[in-house]
Enzyme design. Sequence first.
Site, PDB file in Angstrom:
ATOM      1  N   MET B  84     -22.486 -36.628  41.411  1.00 23.69           N
ATOM      2  CA  MET B  84     -23.122 -36.843  40.106  1.00 23.69           C
ATOM      3  C   MET B  84     -22.081 -37.277  39.089  1.00 23.69           C
ATOM      4  O   MET B  84     -21.644 -36.499  38.265  1.00 23.69           O
ATOM      5  CB  MET B  84     -23.820 -35.557  39.679  1.00 23.69           C
ATOM      6  CG  MET B  84     -24.825 -35.084  40.731  1.00 23.69           C
ATOM      7  SD  MET B  84     -25.659 -33.554  40.312  1.00 23.69           S
ATOM      8  CE  MET B  84     -24.330 -32.375  40.507  1.00 23.69           C
ATOM      9  N   ASP B  85     -21.680 -38.517  39.134  1.00 24.71           N
ATOM     10  CA  ASP B  85     -20.552 -39.014  38.347  1.00 24.71           C
ATOM     11  C   ASP B  85     -21.035 -39.745  37.096  1.00 24.71           C
ATOM     12  O   ASP B  85     -22.044 -40.446  37.130  1.00 24.71           O
ATOM     13  CB  ASP B  85     -19.727 -39.957  39.240  1.00 24.71           C
ATOM     14  CG  ASP B  85     -18.319 -40.132  38.729  1.00 24.71           C
ATOM     15  OD1 ASP B  85     -17.588 -40.970  39.286  1.00 24.71           O
ATOM     16  OD2 ASP B  85     -17.935 -39.439  37.770  1.00 24.71           O
TER      17      ASP B  85
END
Lengths: 284, 309
Positions: B84-85
């Site tokens: 989840m960047d």
Amino acid sequence: MDGKRNTILFKLFGSSISYMRRCLFSVLSVGPVPNHLAFILDGNRRYAKKWNLGEGMGYRAGFLSLMSLIKYCYELGVKYVSIYAFSIDNFRRRPEEVQCVMDLMLEKIEGLLKEESLVNQYGVRVYFIGNLKLLHEPVRLAAERAMKATSNNNNSILLICVAYTSTDEIVHAAQESCEDKWATTQSSANIKDSQDGEEKDTDDVIKLSDIESHMYMRVAPDPDILVRTSGETRLSNFLLWQTSNCLLYSPKALWPEIGLRHLVWGVLNFQRAHPYLERGRKQP
Amino acid sequence: MAVVPLRLHLSFTSSPRHVSRPSLGGLLPSLSSRSFFSSANNGPPEKGAILNGTPPAHYAAEDSVALPAGLRRELMPSHVAVIMDGNRRWARMRGLPVGSGYEAGARAFRSIVELCCNWGIRVLTVFAFSSDNWFRPKVETDFLMGLFERGLRDELQHLTSAGVRISIIGDVSRLLKPLQVLLADAMETTINNSRLHLIIAVNYSGQNDIVQACQKLAIKVKDGLIEPEEINEFLVERELETNCTDFPHPDLLIRTSGEIRISNFLLWQLAYTELYFAHSLWPDFGEDEFREAVYSFQRRQRRYGGQKS
């Protein structure tokens, strides 16, 4: 007369192309140049099907592309090049296809040892990385001969991964780490018995550094870019440990179609991401 | 590296697409002071409250949800992993404090959990906090851990009733004691749930996972239970932290924000995983983007090194 003129023109044309390429590399070298490039050579069979070539011709076309690409890498200043030539999973292919690939490998490994070959021209040391015991005997022996013959070369390194998977490499590293640790523990236990010293349990536990020191790929630093051709975006059990913080690049071209432009594009992407990658690597 | 706190609050909408609009301030009133701790000081809204008219998350009955156009149920990946960047970049682009990015990321996370439940995905593994993330400023990591704890407390009952099983992988010994207790409680409370197995990687490193598996095998060698040459891939896999699930290998890995690398996530387990790199930042990754990722997966040919099927 015409033939001689055509040869001279051809040579002039080749020299011009080569000169322009070196100029391009000089420009690229203003920014950081990757130290280690890894390639998954995917798409040879699809290439053969696309151009209606015979069995095995896709691999031969792929070999020609490989030689060009390795040459470009070394001209650019890349010190380490790794290639995923044959996976342990590939042994599950049709026996005729496996034999065809083994025969081609034997032919090309023997070609590497010739005077005019690329490895001698560029001073390349060759390593064959993988569970070599799984290879057909003539191929394994040729590989060992090639490693020995090039052991004094030190300009660049070529790592050819055959009979390789990353999970097999890790298992092998774990086995050797345990064997080493067990042998060390036994001999220090003998010394302790005679000296009545204290036991140190922590020395018996294998560490990350033990695993890394027993990996097949310990002879090279981690790759900076992993390139997989043919548009597939997966690692297929290649360098899983070593590509933890590596840039991944997956051009749509099939392996025999790979060219200079793909290399340049990959390097430009690397240069864009380099500050972030360096920050990640510096953290202990 | 993506760091998403689990502030999974019922009051936020299931679709995060609206959060990218300039009127974000209205949805997140706690951020008006623009300080890093602004949302933490105001505390989480009351559990079950509806904020600004957004409905709670909806977990439909299994198999009752029609899949989006183009997706086929029989080709749905069993295990999806997500990095989840992009939360901090999302906040910076909007001139918001970093904490807002994490909160927006939490909303996106809730949305994906809901979609996985509704689309029949069996396992979802999320990279919440990498062991490499400890090098961020302490004020940031403390804030994240606080948000994680509060979010999990708020959401636990809802996830339990929705049939979600929670497992934690990573070295939790470095977390504060109350959070460790909460995580253990969450795992124990939800252990019999079977609709979706949510695996949260906290203080996780793919390399350390492999090393700890090898260490366990080394101890068995030392105790004479196995010989070194008997160590094989099956034995290593059994000791990896993902042994809590029947589907330890992700079929699909999604990383948002356009960064194209694995960053020390599930290294062994990703051997044959299809990788999908989305340009969206994580808070903007919603149903449309997820549908696109799954659609891309369903069109791929997986050969595992062998013959074309």
